[in-house]
Design an enzyme around this catalytic site. Structure first.
Site, PDB file in Angstrom:
ATOM      1  N   TRP A 248      25.515 -11.546   4.831  1.00  0.00           N
ATOM      2  CA  TRP A 248      23.856 -12.129   4.288  1.00  0.00           C
ATOM      3  C   TRP A 248      23.236 -12.277   5.406  1.00  0.00           C
ATOM      4  CZ3 TRP A 248      23.867 -11.584  -0.462  1.00  0.00           C
ATOM      5  CH2 TRP A 248      24.983 -11.794  -1.264  1.00  0.00           C
TER       6      TRP A 248
ATOM      7  N   ASP B 231      19.467 -19.843   6.528  1.00  0.00           N
ATOM      8  CA  ASP B 231      20.014 -19.872   5.137  1.00  0.00           C
ATOM      9  C   ASP B 231      21.121 -20.819   5.077  1.00  0.00           C
ATOM     10  OD1 ASP B 231      21.310 -19.015   2.926  1.00  0.00           O
ATOM     11  OD2 ASP B 231      21.390 -16.928   3.375  1.00  0.00           O
TER      12      ASP B 231
ATOM     13  N   LYS C 196      25.666 -21.964  -5.157  1.00  0.00           N
ATOM     14  CA  LYS C 196      26.935 -22.447  -4.470  1.00  0.00           C
ATOM     15  C   LYS C 196      27.157 -23.780  -4.523  1.00  0.00           C
ATOM     16  CE  LYS C 196      26.407 -17.845  -3.597  1.00  0.00           C
ATOM     17  NZ  LYS C 196      26.098 -17.215  -2.087  1.00  0.00           N
TER      18      LYS C 196
HETATM   19  C1  LIG Z   1      25.042 -15.991  -2.018  1.00  0.00           C
HETATM   20  C2  LIG Z   1      24.394 -16.088  -0.827  1.00  0.00           C
HETATM   21  C3  LIG Z   1      23.045 -15.435  -0.705  1.00  0.00           C
HETATM   22  C4  LIG Z   1      22.567 -14.495  -1.761  1.00  0.00           C
HETATM   23  O1  LIG Z   1      22.356 -15.275  -3.150  1.00  0.00           O
HETATM   24  P1  LIG Z   1      21.406 -14.737  -4.111  1.00  0.00           P
HETATM   25  O2  LIG Z   1      20.920 -15.947  -4.794  1.00  0.00           O
HETATM   26  O3  LIG Z   1      22.296 -14.086  -4.912  1.00  0.00           O
HETATM   27  O4  LIG Z   1      20.494 -13.665  -3.543  1.00  0.00           O
HETATM   28  C5  LIG Z   1      22.615 -15.497   0.604  1.00  0.00           C
HETATM   29  N1  LIG Z   1      22.949 -16.102   1.385  1.00  0.00           N
HETATM   30  C6  LIG Z   1      24.111 -16.741   1.314  1.00  0.00           C
HETATM   31  C7  LIG Z   1      24.665 -17.567   2.675  1.00  0.00           C
HETATM   32  C8  LIG Z   1      25.088 -16.815   0.142  1.00  0.00           C
HETATM   33  O5  LIG Z   1      26.112 -17.417   0.367  1.00  0.00           O
END
Ligand SMILES: *Cc1c(COP(=O)(O)O)cnc(C)c1O
Length: 360
Positions: free
Chosen positions: A101, A171, A195
């Site tokens: 990511w 993030d 998540k």
């Molecule tokens: C799942 C995830 C993403 C991507 O998320 P989307 O909502 O599918 O774009 C980005 N960063 C992390 C850390 C993730 O776990």
């Protein structure tokens, strides 16, 4: 009805209590005669839902007044572009690449300016967090970007990088609300909610006010300017109404559970059960260095692909689902977010013990 133990990395398990409440309110939300899905986002009823959600999140995370909370769409992945479009004033930003990511964000950053890779753990398939205490950080960076918990690899920063005064952007998709945070250390904290908080479709961005300006990169669409959403308090256009409503319920659930300190304690206790088992097992091994282990995502392997597949198959049949590792890593991964009960992990470990005995 029978619910499984769902170890999915995302969309992931939600508190059963929240789902039941939402079910109860499905046809008639608090006397409104309609579902939250059916009501105007400009209605008084909905205004209270979104305002309460924001306030509860502010309470939980102790968000200072000079930070805005935005409820947006487009997934965490859209932030990979929105961040440079809004923050890359000098067209130069630093990225610490600790997983897929972070790498995707880094690659997206390159579209808009000079993205500098400050550090990486790719040399050992992202199984650790690099030492970020004294990185060579160019003075003219607009921000330093990290992915705080690496969902796929199962690592987490235990200390934030020393950004040498630069704005930190994080993030936190897979560690959102899993433990207390000092929001003031960040310029931007953001995450997709699927998540650890709610249904896919909502991204929460917590951003310091001085970073919200008209001065975005040329060509930035109105919808991708933080200012647009900040000025309209996340109601510039129709927000992901139902998703925000569920997030609000999860915030209340976390409050009731004792807030983020209680969550952390609970998450540490839960993760320990699984890590302790992995550390003594002769069959299963964790795949990342101990110091950097995530409390949320626990990857492990047997070292034998056939045995991994057999394990996943038998676990699924026994009601422990979504344990297959990410397609790029293989093996297994147990995601044990806030809503995974301790009992789910205890039972999984019992199952692993039994599997180890039977297949020794
Ligand atoms: C799942 C995830 C993403 C991507 O998320 P989307 O909502 O599918 O774009 C980005 N960063 C992390 C850390 C993730 O776990």
């Amino acid at each position: 009805m029978s619910r499984v133990y769902n170890f999915s990395a995302g969309p992931a398990v939600l508190p059963e209590e929240v789902l039941r409440e939402a079910a109860d309110e499905m046809l008639d939300y608090q006397g409104s005669g309609m579902s939250v899905m059916e009501m105007s986002h400009r209605s008084k009823v909905y205004d209270k839902i979104i305002k309460d959600a924001e306030q509860d999140l502010r309470d939980l995370m102790n968000i200072p007044d000079n930070y805005k909370v935005l409820f947006l769409q487009g997934g965490a992945s859209q932030q990979f572009a929105m961040i440079p479009m809004n923050l890359m004033k000098n067209r130069k930003a630093g990225y610490i690449v600790t997983g897929q990511w972070a790498k995707k964000a880094f690659q997206e950053g390159k579209i808009y300016g000079e993205a500098v890779k400050l550090a990486s753990s790719e040399d050992k398939t992202f199984s650790y967090i690099p030492d970020c205490s004294d990185l060579a950080i160019p003075d003219d960076l607009d921000y330093v970007y990290i992915c705080e918990n690496n969902t796929i690899y199962g690592t987490k920063y235990k200390t934030l990088p020393n950004t040498k005064g630069h704005t930190l952007v994080a993030d936190v998709s897979s560690c959102f609300l899993s433990e207390p945070v000092d929001v003031s250390k960040y310029g931007v904290i953001y995450g997709g909610v699927q998540k650890n908080i709610g249904p896919a479709g909502v991204v929460i961005v917590i951003i310091r006010e001085d970073l919200i300006t008209e001065d975005t990169l040329p060509g930035t669409p109105t919808m991708l300017k933080y200012k647009t959403h900040s000025d309209a308090e996340s109601l510039y256009n129709t927000p992901p109404c139902y998703g925000i409503y569920i997030c609000g319920k999860v915030f209340k659930w976390i409050k009731k559970m004792g807030g983020l300190s209680a969550m952390k304690e609970r998450n540490e206790e839960k993760a320990k059960i699984l890590y302790d088992f992995l550390d003594q097992s002769k069959m299963f091994q964790g795949t990342v260095v101990k110091e950097d282990r995530s409390l949320m995502n626990v990857p492990f392997v047997t070292g034998n692909e056939e045995l991994d597949a057999k394990f996943v198959k038998e676990a699924t049949a026994a009601g422990f689902v979504n344990l297959k590792g990410h397609r790029t890593v293989g093996g297994m991964r147990a995601s044990i977010y806030n809503a995974m009960p301790k009992e789910g992990i205890e039972k999984l470990v019992d199952f692993m013990k039994k599997f180890e005995e039977e297949n020794a």
